[in-house]
Design an enzyme around this catalytic site. Sequence first.
Site, PDB file in Angstrom:
ATOM      1  N   HIS A 135      14.284  30.346  11.484  1.00 58.40           N
ATOM      2  CA  HIS A 135      13.547  31.456  10.872  1.00 58.40           C
ATOM      3  C   HIS A 135      12.788  32.188  11.997  1.00 58.40           C
ATOM      4  O   HIS A 135      11.561  32.171  12.056  1.00 58.40           O
ATOM      5  CB  HIS A 135      12.585  30.893   9.824  1.00 58.40           C
ATOM      6  CG  HIS A 135      12.056  31.912   8.861  1.00 58.40           C
ATOM      7  ND1 HIS A 135      12.445  33.246   8.844  1.00 58.40           N
ATOM      8  CD2 HIS A 135      11.130  31.797   7.855  1.00 58.40           C
ATOM      9  CE1 HIS A 135      11.806  33.883   7.891  1.00 58.40           C
ATOM     10  NE2 HIS A 135      10.994  33.030   7.272  1.00 58.40           N
ATOM     11  N   GLN A 138       9.794  34.768  11.466  1.00 57.36           N
ATOM     12  CA  GLN A 138       8.547  34.121  11.071  1.00 57.36           C
ATOM     13  C   GLN A 138       7.765  33.642  12.291  1.00 57.36           C
ATOM     14  O   GLN A 138       6.547  33.832  12.387  1.00 57.36           O
ATOM     15  CB  GLN A 138       8.870  32.913  10.166  1.00 57.36           C
ATOM     16  CG  GLN A 138       7.646  32.154   9.702  1.00 57.36           C
ATOM     17  CD  GLN A 138       6.799  32.965   8.754  1.00 57.36           C
ATOM     18  OE1 GLN A 138       7.304  33.453   7.756  1.00 57.36           O
ATOM     19  NE2 GLN A 138       5.517  33.130   9.047  1.00 57.36           N
ATOM     20  N   ASP A 226       4.567  23.402   6.314  1.00 61.04           N
ATOM     21  CA  ASP A 226       5.516  24.194   5.523  1.00 61.04           C
ATOM     22  C   ASP A 226       5.853  23.359   4.293  1.00 61.04           C
ATOM     23  O   ASP A 226       5.560  22.154   4.235  1.00 61.04           O
ATOM     24  CB  ASP A 226       6.773  24.516   6.367  1.00 61.04           C
ATOM     25  CG  ASP A 226       7.727  25.497   5.664  1.00 61.04           C
ATOM     26  OD1 ASP A 226       7.328  26.125   4.660  1.00 61.04           O
ATOM     27  OD2 ASP A 226       8.883  25.624   6.126  1.00 61.04           O
ATOM     28  N   CYS A 265       3.884  29.404   6.734  1.00 54.38           N
ATOM     29  CA  CYS A 265       4.664  30.643   6.563  1.00 54.38           C
ATOM     30  C   CYS A 265       4.636  31.165   5.135  1.00 54.38           C
ATOM     31  O   CYS A 265       4.954  32.326   4.907  1.00 54.38           O
ATOM     32  CB  CYS A 265       6.096  30.423   7.031  1.00 54.38           C
ATOM     33  SG  CYS A 265       7.031  29.227   6.053  1.00 54.38           S
ATOM     34  N   ARG A 293       4.062  39.664   9.581  1.00 58.32           N
ATOM     35  CA  ARG A 293       5.517  39.771   9.404  1.00 58.32           C
ATOM     36  C   ARG A 293       5.919  41.248   9.468  1.00 58.32           C
ATOM     37  O   ARG A 293       6.920  41.613  10.073  1.00 58.32           O
ATOM     38  CB  ARG A 293       5.948  39.178   8.050  1.00 58.32           C
ATOM     39  CG  ARG A 293       5.790  37.686   7.888  1.00 58.32           C
ATOM     40  CD  ARG A 293       6.728  36.888   8.779  1.00 58.32           C
ATOM     41  NE  ARG A 293       8.124  37.226   8.590  1.00 58.32           N
ATOM     42  CZ  ARG A 293       8.916  36.737   7.631  1.00 58.32           C
ATOM     43  NH1 ARG A 293       8.450  35.854   6.781  1.00 58.32           N
ATOM     44  NH2 ARG A 293      10.181  37.097   7.538  1.00 58.32           N
TER      45      ARG A 293
HETATM   46  N1   CP Z   1       7.731  33.178   4.883  1.00 63.15           N
HETATM   47  C1   CP Z   1       8.784  33.758   4.265  1.00 63.15           C
HETATM   48  O1   CP Z   1       9.851  33.967   4.858  1.00 63.15           O
HETATM   49  O2   CP Z   1       8.528  34.125   2.984  1.00 63.15           O
HETATM   50  P1   CP Z   1       9.596  34.633   1.919  1.00 63.15           P
HETATM   51  O3   CP Z   1      10.488  33.469   1.597  1.00 63.15           O
HETATM   52  O4   CP Z   1       8.777  35.065   0.753  1.00 63.15           O
HETATM   53  O5   CP Z   1      10.386  35.754   2.521  1.00 63.15           O
HETATM   54  N1  NVA Z   2      11.357  26.160   5.091  1.00 62.21           N
HETATM   55  C1  NVA Z   2      11.253  27.122   4.019  1.00 62.21           C
HETATM   56  C2  NVA Z   2      10.703  28.407   4.527  1.00 62.21           C
HETATM   57  C3  NVA Z   2      10.523  29.467   3.484  1.00 62.21           C
HETATM   58  C4  NVA Z   2      10.042  30.767   4.036  1.00 62.21           C
HETATM   59  C5  NVA Z   2      12.615  27.336   3.373  1.00 62.21           C
HETATM   60  O1  NVA Z   2      13.623  27.400   4.093  1.00 62.21           O
HETATM   61  O2  NVA Z   2      12.677  27.401   2.141  1.00 62.21           O
END
Ligand code: CP
Ligand code: NVA
Length: 308
Positions: A135, A138, A226, A265, A293
């Site tokens: 990600h 992020q 997270d 996040c 973001r």
């Molecule tokens: N942190 C993040 O990516 O949030 P969303 O899943 O809401 O996009």
């Molecule tokens: N680790 C989480 C992050 C969400 C923004 C997921 O992948 O669901």
Amino acid sequence: MTKNFTDITDITTVDLQAIIADAISMKAARAGLSKGAIDPDPALSGIMLAMIFEKSSTRTRISFDMAIRQLGGSSMVLSTNDMQLGRGESVADTALVLSRYVDAIMIRCNAHETLLELTNNADIPVINGLTDRSHPCQILADLMTLREHKGDLSRLKLAWVGDGNNVASSFLHAAPKFGFALSLGCPDKFAANEDDIGYAINAGAEITVTTDPKEAVLGADVVIADTFVSMGDVDAKQRLQVLAPYQVDAELMAGAADDAVFLHCLPAHRGEEVTAEVIDGSQSLVFDEAENRLHVQKAILKYCFDKI
Ligand code: CP
Ligand code: NVA
């Protein structure tokens, strides 16, 4: 050559630092403007961004949408369920077709391989909006937030506590690029990706791996949590059980530096990976992090079009 934003590993430290610096300066330049107003110096007029979602999103979807609008461009939001992609059309054909209609693609998908296949077949920039492996957008927003609140990133110790997931991997990718120390406190069952740990260590980062959350946060400048159950995880019951001792609460935060900050996040699950006391308390930066973001993604979009 088309510039993608696939993973932090693919981008030079100079470019990564430039993205964060540009995000900070664009944020300042918009002071006093309404959120829907276009930037005083819009860098991407006439650019159309297609956003493809295979799974849910609040922040990524809305911040990218606002990002491209503030830069003078437009966006369309697509769900794979409403596309032929959801009925078996190949990712490669989708990439070739979209390349004829739009100027850039942001995708959130389950398998990282889908992102790579899209990147390999599109001749327009492709941005990783989260996969099961990483990600990166992020993490740049997180590092921008730390730059604003803590200054020089290379002097910081970050502690990741809980599931060694996709977000943890992107922190591992960023550690050698920015020079911060990273300590991972995860259970063996849900340890961070071994290849990513190896990558960070080989690239010269100071990485500590422990199964003890208290050891992980000892003296840390930043504590990060997270969700225990990421999108696509099918073993929720086991995860909640095994990861329960990794909850970030006030006692765990007390083991970090006195001026430590907390990042997440979002979306968060109060009472699971973090207590309400911590995430809603004075050490938490989670809403600055969420706001950033938007600013960092504007800079990522500009990077893809050589506009930084
Ligand atoms: N942190 C993040 O990516 O949030 P969303 O899943 O809401 O996009
Ligand atoms: N680790 C989480 C992050 C969400 C923004 C997921 O992948 O669901």
